[in-house]
Write an enzyme that holds these catalytic residues in place. Sequence first.
Site, PDB file in Angstrom:
ATOM      1  N   HIS A   8     -17.970  23.608  51.069  1.00  0.00           N
ATOM      2  CA  HIS A   8     -19.008  24.242  51.779  1.00  0.00           C
ATOM      3  C   HIS A   8     -18.717  25.658  52.319  1.00  0.00           C
ATOM      4  CE1 HIS A   8     -20.623  19.982  52.182  1.00  0.00           C
ATOM      5  NE2 HIS A   8     -21.837  20.765  52.405  1.00  0.00           N
ATOM      6  N   GLU A  64     -30.449  19.616  42.679  1.00  0.00           N
ATOM      7  CA  GLU A  64     -30.053  20.880  42.575  1.00  0.00           C
ATOM      8  C   GLU A  64     -30.498  21.243  41.103  1.00  0.00           C
ATOM      9  OE1 GLU A  64     -28.176  19.242  44.321  1.00  0.00           O
ATOM     10  OE2 GLU A  64     -28.167  20.363  46.161  1.00  0.00           O
TER      11      GLU A  64
END
Lengths: 334, 323
Positions: free
Chosen positions: B129, B60
């Site tokens: 998440h 990321e």
Amino acid sequence: MCAKAARGGEGTSPSKYGKELLAGFYRTMTTIRHFEQTVEKCFLEGEIPGFVHLYIGEEAVAAGVMANLRDSDYIQSTHRGHGHAIAKGADLKRMMAEIFGKSTGSCKGKGGSMHIADFGVGMLGANGVVGGGFTIATGAALAHKMQGTDGVAVAFFGDGASNRGTFHEAANMAAAWGLPVIFVCENNKWASTTPYRTTTSVDHIADRAAGYGMPGVVVDGNDVFAVYEGARSLVERARRGEGPALLECKTYRIKGHFVGDPEKYRTKEEVRKVFEETDPIPRFESAVVKARALTRKELDAIDGEAREAVRLALEFARTSPEPEESALFEGLYV
Amino acid sequence: MSTITFAQATLDAMTEEMARDERVFVMGEDIARQGGIFGQFKGLADRFGTGRVMDTPISETAIVGACIGSALAGMRPVADMHFADFIGVCFDEVLNQMAKIYYMFGGQKSIPMVLRAPDGLVNQAAAQHSQSLEAFFLHIPGLKVVAPSNPADAKGLLKSAIRDDNPVIYFEHKALFSTKGEVPDGDHLVPIGRANVVRKGSDVTLVSYSMTMNHCVKAAEILAGEGIDVELIDLRTISPLDVGTILESVARTTRLVIAHEAVKQGGVGAELAAIVAEEAIDCLDAPIVRVGAPFTPVPFARPLERAYRVTPEKIAEAVRSVM
């Protein structure tokens, strides 16, 4: 068994180069030296606010690498970035004004020493976050590739920054995608106040290149010819579309981490000895004079011009106005 | 008008903008070959090739950093974060690079970049998440933050975000991807920075955005049956906040309730409440009430997640409390 990085650029004779290139090396190095000495003096006298990190003693790296680059190539610099900016061709007056926090600075006084950028010459910015530039340079290289140019991007970083996770992510992405980026490590032996070998697992940062399937080359970072040759082959390779590489330039941080650093972690004697033995500027002078590539007189003339350019930059910075308070809200959004 | 899913609306936006401007490209994990975990990139690589729809390493930091670098070199990147939660991995790139470069370098180069961040509760995905993190980015000058609540806004805001010369974080709620709605045909743009008065009302102003907006619509229906006339405002943009629309509404209704899925403490509701208290406290006939998640990580087990969720019932109850 560890794959060792290649060593490059040794035993090069100055006489094989044209006068223009040699004069360019010298002009870049002496300009950086005078600029940094001026900044140091002005900081200690209270004229410059914030933090400054000096590039003194490491000039050969910027000069040697940048001699291979064009304006359309990109560099990502570091908190110790004045030398990179000067070598890439950034405007000295606007640089000095920025360091002084003036409205005429390259960043209108919004950035300061740690955030100098000059997009006109492909200098995409110094970075106050150690290791912040790896991924950005990788992206600039990606843009070159997408735009179909043969341009390259260079990420300068220190031995300390080599331990950031950003190094791993950028090196892998660049290698996986074959991007034209050269990671140039300025191994100056000190990560702020910590000797690099106490926190780093390898002698040569360039050894890590093998882990990404890219070439890793070690050169004497205080020998401008060695740096130039080392960078040249890697830059040419990248321009041909053969992907990224890592160039490690062994050098030494002559000054403290920042101006005002009490430097309790090393002795003055150690620094003096290293500087006397390895200062890249006298080394260059004696090499070119001995090889009769440039005369003392020619060197003195270049040095005098560099000194004058820095003097004019200082005068410009001193006489420039500070930003108006209203500038606080300017330039936050396009 | 055509009735399409939220995911399709984002895909249409990407397709149109990539066709319109060859500098636009997208990178992220599992987007080219797989088409995105919510199908939001399905077929995009077939149309534009893997040179412009790029599967990345699970990195990321490199994704966001490389997008920034490419933007500095003239591209208009879109980065997909897979899950908004993973912005934590690359927070320096967002906070210290993407948000700062334009201002810090004196306006030399802006970052025309979109960070797509699928957020929110879906399928009991638990603590790492499921989060709604928009409030972090409301606190960072230099960023724009949007959060559409329906397919039409999803398309219009994404197209506007891609055309914006500033870095924009685009929060797209995972539970919305499969929902359907009418989307105007053609070049549909929704302006960034302007809230949408979804329902006119006279008794109370109810402000929300993203998935929770749909809960607010249901709450307003319940409340209408009880004789409470709710004015419903969809923020659409979290930063910069459309303060004017909120103040104008509160001046008429004299009551304000703010609802979001994110943790209530330090949330967008806190900022809005503070602004209204500063600017318009004399207009108010009741305390400002916020509805948000409790101050815990998102739990996994069904009863715990149910207790954690903001629901139409909880929102309706909050509105009743100010009447």
